[in-house]
Each structure stands twice: as structure tokens, then as C-alpha cells.
Design an enzyme around this catalytic site. Structure first.
Site, PDB file in Angstrom:
ATOM      1  N   GLU A 257       0.844  -1.205   0.000  1.00  0.00           N
ATOM      2  CA  GLU A 257       0.000   0.000   0.000  1.00  0.00           C
ATOM      3  C   GLU A 257       0.875   1.249   0.000  1.00  0.00           C
ATOM      4  OE1 GLU A 257      -3.269   2.142   3.000  1.00  0.00           O
ATOM      5  OE2 GLU A 257      -2.168   0.358   3.633  1.00  0.00           O
ATOM      6  N   LYS A 311      -9.727   2.152  -3.278  1.00  0.00           N
ATOM      7  CA  LYS A 311     -10.163   1.530  -2.025  1.00  0.00           C
ATOM      8  C   LYS A 311     -11.627   1.860  -1.789  1.00  0.00           C
ATOM      9  CE  LYS A 311      -8.723   1.014   2.809  1.00  0.00           C
ATOM     10  NZ  LYS A 311      -7.752   1.448   3.850  1.00  0.00           N
ATOM     11  N   CYS A 364      -5.453  -2.941   2.530  1.00  0.00           N
ATOM     12  CA  CYS A 364      -5.375  -2.994   3.983  1.00  0.00           C
ATOM     13  C   CYS A 364      -6.708  -3.310   4.666  1.00  0.00           C
ATOM     14  CB  CYS A 364      -4.798  -1.691   4.513  1.00  0.00           C
ATOM     15  SG  CYS A 364      -4.161  -1.834   6.208  1.00  0.00           S
TER      16      CYS A 364
END
Length: 437
Positions: A257, A311, A364
């Protein structure tokens, strides 16, 4: 007589602090498991014992000590959430945030243990994973069985809880309409439920699975990650990892990330990555800007072109404020200051097929959400930056949750991280591959 008084006072001291011992027992699968991750067989053996004992601790705690029990459990599970304040001007808030988190879970466990009835406790614990304070969904009791011989689906978890309730060592207690001390058949029923809950599948990932993929583990300190003076060193290191993968004749290289901690789609570096993608598929995390909105995104470079996936599920309080808009705007301005750019989220998950390699990229926190797994390919590529929270228990808690979802939805997970070991998780109990340890 004095010796008897001393003994009684010692027992009284111990009993008055029972919640401490039970809280430690509840947390044991997490902390012991984190020390055994390099030893898979020992990890499975120990977790298969500790996970049921952890659930027993929750069934055993007395109602009037439930809040204290929950306070300690919440502190032990999620103290690390406050560590991100180390990289802000509000370091003094770390202990306050830890206490607030612990108080929140003290209240949750007070509700879970509100009644002493085993029927209530079993049902409450079975449904506990649906309790998401402020949208934070990392409290999943059944994930404690991720590295145990038991299956991790909801029905198996219910069977395990019922079996533990039937086997608990309290002679005076009743379960349903039966005395547990006098009915041998109930003990046999409990053992049968445990046996039915065991995952008897022996298959695992082939040892050469994903051999053509290089999974990078980086060690970029969070203090340096966003400093302009260090960007060239970070870029140079990342490009070296890509060239190394090409030299090793890998087909895919995966970086964590925000491996490139800047807006990549407007950077001159993108032309370099496009050229390299003629030799290898590059999957990396970086920021993406569109108008006045920033996205935490996954970039996929392949054959001189690139695509991206934003995301979708943002982390509460870290990336989004799960509060009414007026309060959310106030706290965002307080902690981050008024900014012309806002962090946005993608509308939906995206799946990719790169020369037969089908996968869904996640960033994540969203990898630990059940919402990301249905109707998806068999493989997930998850990118994380754990430098926010290292050193802490967070990397193993994240791994335990990912392993739980890998087994529950039967998915393989490739996890590339910054500041904690990368790994590949198999959809079965065995077959994980540690990278960068």
C-alpha cells in the site's frame, strides 16, 4: 487461625480479580499465536486448544465483572489503534484513545454478558461479530479459530459454543433443562458437536503455487514515508525490487500500500512503470487524484498500459469519520486541517485478469471486511502499510482475520506489506507461505 485468614484473604484477592485471568485467557490465541507464526504445526496445535478456552472465558465471566473483563479485552485487542497518533501533533491523545477504546468494549462485553444464562451467553457470543462500533469490524470471535483444526463457518462456531457450554466445569449450573453434572449423554453430545466442527479437509496450496509472483516486503518508516527529501530513495528502492523480479524471471511483482507515497497518475514516474510493464506485471499501491479527490488505490501495470482500483471500504477514524457530517467535518479540520483535497472511496470492487492471473485487489482494512469476498475471483491481492502500528499485535490480528476470511470463503490471499512480514494464505488450514520473515 491466622494462616486460615491469610489463605482466605488470598482466595478473596484472586476471586475479586478473576476477570484479569479470564481476560488473559480470552486474549491468549492472539498473543501466543503471534509468537508461533513461524512454526505452523505448533501454531495449529496450540490454537486448537486456546481458541475454545478463549470462548470458555467469555462464558465464565461473572456479570458484575463483565465490564472490567471487556475493558481489558478491548485494551488488549485494539490498543494499537491509538498508535497512529505518534505521527501527528496529538501524541498526548494516545493514552486517552486507548482508554476510550477499552471503555467501548467494556460496554459491549457488559451487554454480551448481561445475563448469566448460558443460552443468552452462547447466542450473544455467536452474534458478537455483527457488532461494529463506529463501523469498525475487527472484533470477530470466530476468527480466533482461524488457525485451529475447527471450521470457521457460523454453524460450526455455534456448535463449538454449545459444546463448550455443555462441558464447562460448573456442577451447579444448568444448560437448557438439564444439569450438566448428571447427564453423561450431554457430555457425549458436546464431544460429538466438537467432532462435527473439525475441518477434516487435508488439501492445501501446492508448494509451487504463485512461484511466478514476487511479493515485496518493504521497510519504509512512517516518519520518513511522506517526507519529500526521502521520496527519491523510496522510488529507487521500489524500482530496484521491480528490476530484481525481472532478473528472477517472475511474471508479477507486488508492492505494498502506498509503496509510491504520492499521486502516481500525474507523476512522470508513470512512464517508467509503463515501460517496465512490458517485461513484468506490476501491482502497487499509490495515491490517485481526480479533480479535488484523492484515492488510496491499487495500480496494475501490464503490457505498457495501466488500470487502477480505488479503495472501497475506508478505515473508520483513520480515513473516514463515522460521525454525522457536522461532527465529521469538525474533527477532520481539527486533526488534518482544512484541505482542498478530500479522501474518497471507490464505488465498487474491481477484478482483474492479467494473462490468466485473476484476482481482486484490496487495500489494507477492506481486506478484513466480509463485504469484499462474495462474488469474487479465487485469489485476492491485499496491500498494507503496517508502519502506522508496528510494533504491536496489529499485524498478527490482521493476519488472523485474513486467514479466517480465506478459509470461510475459500480464497487464496497474497498479502504484500510495509514494516511487517508478507505472506500467502491458503484457503485451507495448512499451506500458508511466509515471505520476508
Amino acid at each position: 487461625m491466622p494462616s486460615l485468614e491469610i489463605r482466605d484473604s488470598a482466595w478473596g484477592w484472586l476471586i475479586s480479580r478473576t476477570h484479569w485471568g479470564l481476560a488473559l485467557l480470552f486474549l491468549a490465541p492472539l498473543y501466543v499465536g503471534s509468537m508461533l507464526v513461524k512454526h505452523p504445526l505448533l501454531l495449529i496445535s496450540i490454537e486448537s486448544l486456546l481458541a475454545p478456552l478463549s470462548m470458555l472465558a467469555c462464558l465464565q465471566v461473572e456479570k458484575n465483572r463483565a465490564f472490567g473483563f471487556g475493558f481489558l479485552v478491548g485494551l488488549g485487542l485494539f490498543y494499537w489503534c491509538a498508535l497512529s497518533f505518534r505521527y501527528s501533533d496529538y501524541v498526548f491523545l494516545i493514552p486517552l484513545m486507548m482508554i476510550l477504546i477499552a471503555l467501548c468494549y467494556g460496554g459491549i462485553f457488559y451487554l454480551l454478558c448481561w445475563r448469566s444464562s448460558l443460552i443468552y451467553r452462547v447466542c450473544a457470543l455467536w452474534l458478537a461479530s455483527y457488532i461494529h462500533p463506529f463501523g469498525f469490524d475487527w472484533f470477530v470471535p470466530e476468527s480466533f479459530f482461524a488457525y485451529s483444526v475447527f471450521r470457521v463457518d457460523k454453524l460450526s462456531f455455534l456448535c463449538i459454543l454449545i459444546a463448550i457450554a455443555l462441558l464447562r466445569p460448573h456442577e451447579s449450573e444448568r444448560f437448557l433443562f438439564f444439569k450438566t453434572s448428571t447427564h453423561v449423554y450431554l457430555k457425549l453430545l458436546a464431544c460429538s458437536l466438537l467432532a462435527l466442527s473439525i475441518d477434516w479437509r487435508a488439501s492445501s496450496l501446492p508448494t509451487n503455487a504463485f512461484d511466478q509472483i514476487k511479493i515485496a516486503t518493504t521497510h519504509t518508516d512512517q516518519n520518513l514515508k511522506w517526507q519529500h527529501d526521502h521520496l527519491q530513495d523510496i522510488v529507487k528502492h521500489n524500482l530496484a525490487l521491480i528490476h530484481e523480479a525481472i532478473a528472477q524471471h517472475k511474471q508479477v511483482v507486488i508492492l505494498p500500500e502506498t509503496a509510491f507515497p504520492f499521486v502516481l497518475n500525474t507523476s512522470p514516474l508513470i512512464s517508467t512503470l509503463l515501460e517496465l510493464s512490458a517485461h513484468i506485471t506490476i501491482i502497487t499501491g499509490a495515491l490517485y487524484q481526480e479533480h479535488n479527490t484523492l484515492y488510496n488505490s491499487t495500480y496494475v501495470f501490464d503490457r505498457n498500459t495501466y488500470q487502477y482500483a480505488h479503495k472501497v471500504i475506508l478505515a473508520p477514524f483513520g480515513e473516514t469519520m463515522p460521525l454525522p457530517k457536522a461532527l465529521a467535518d469538525y474533527f477532520e479540520n481539527l486533526f488534518f486541517g482544512p484541505a482542498s483535497l478530500k479522501l474518497g472511496s471507490g464505488d465498487s470492487f474491481r477484478d482483474f485478469d492479467m494473462q490468466g492471473f485473476k484476482f481482486r485487489p484490496l487495500v489494507c482494512y477492506e481486506g478484513t471486511s466480509a463485504l469484499a469476498y462474495p462474488h469474487s475471483p479465487d485469489t485476492f491481492v491485499i496491500l498494507s502499510n503496517n508502519a502506522w502500528f508496528v510494533p504491536s499485535i496489529e499485524p498478527f490480528l490482521q493476519r488472523m482475520l485474513l486467514k479466517y476470511y480465506a478459509r470461510r470463503f475459500y480464497k487464496s490471499i497474497i498479502h504484500s506489506t510495509n514494516f511487517s512480514p508478507s505472506y500467502i494464505l491458503a484457503p485451507t488450514l495448512r499451506g500458508d507461505q511466509n515471505k520476508g520473515i
